[in-house]
Design a protein around this motif. Sequence first.
Motif: not given
Length: 311
Positions: A135, A138-139, A142, A217, A220-221
């Motif tokens: 995470e 890629t995010s 996060y 978001q 969500t991670s």
Amino acid sequence: MEHVMSQEETVWHLGYVIIGENNKIHELDFGKEVTESEAERHRESTYSLMELFTESPYAALEKRYSSLKATLAELSNPEQDSSSTYGRMGAIQQGVDDFLSAFRAFDDRTSRQLNKKFGAASPELQLFKRALSHEFDTSFAYRFACKLRNYSQHCGRVPFSGNVRGFLGPDGSKNRIFALTLDPAKLLGEFDAWGAKVRADLQSMTNEFSAEDFIDQAMTSCMVAHVKLVISQKEAVEDAANYILSLGSNSANPKRWPAFFTLKKDQWSATSKGQDISFQYVRLDVATHALQSLSGGAALLASIGYGETAT
């Protein structure tokens, strides 16, 4: 619920607590005698499920997130007094601080629990760490939340801007939008320890961005990492939950709850009132929640492109 009784020779029974008016105990049905090991297995199964679900660091994070979202929703209520928006910013600031603290604790406390239960080199702990690393890589949301927690600790409250826009709909209805934003230039100017990735993220932005979107978001991670951890323990979760559910049911009568009783050998009878009896409810609710979370988690990962063993 438990009551304490004197330490005399006792036996275990699996029966029911009958709830009467005003949710008070009306009657005790002592059911059948069972072994202490059956009661102990129920306790251990319940504790393991609560540790992973209802009393987990992730559950604490969900509570903070829901509280913050409720506060933000209030400010988008068209009936909200516009003059009170400024006064509510303090509650939002506190809500964000609470969320960031729970966000950090989700990693720290979950890792500590897994280390204690399974060991530092366990597949469970390694999977959880890999999930969070994925995470972070890629995010943006996060990894930004990770660094924003450090900002909050070292620099004080996060410098949000709150903007309210009111307008009338085509039917004449009142509408109101509250936007909570962050200025990347201001963040870069006030804090140096963003790390290379987050610093580059912020430098690439030319405008303020939505704080609520990044919080959603980041949540969500965390949810994805938690679900991966849950699925990695699928067999143990199902075993514990199905054992609990096998102990009884209250589906036919929601006022009739299965329970384990600790009784003196000369004390039990088919029913009892007014005695000082020790009992523990069978946690059907925890077992049901665990199985629903397991099923829903697997569907969630599939819907966003993760397999059960994805890292």
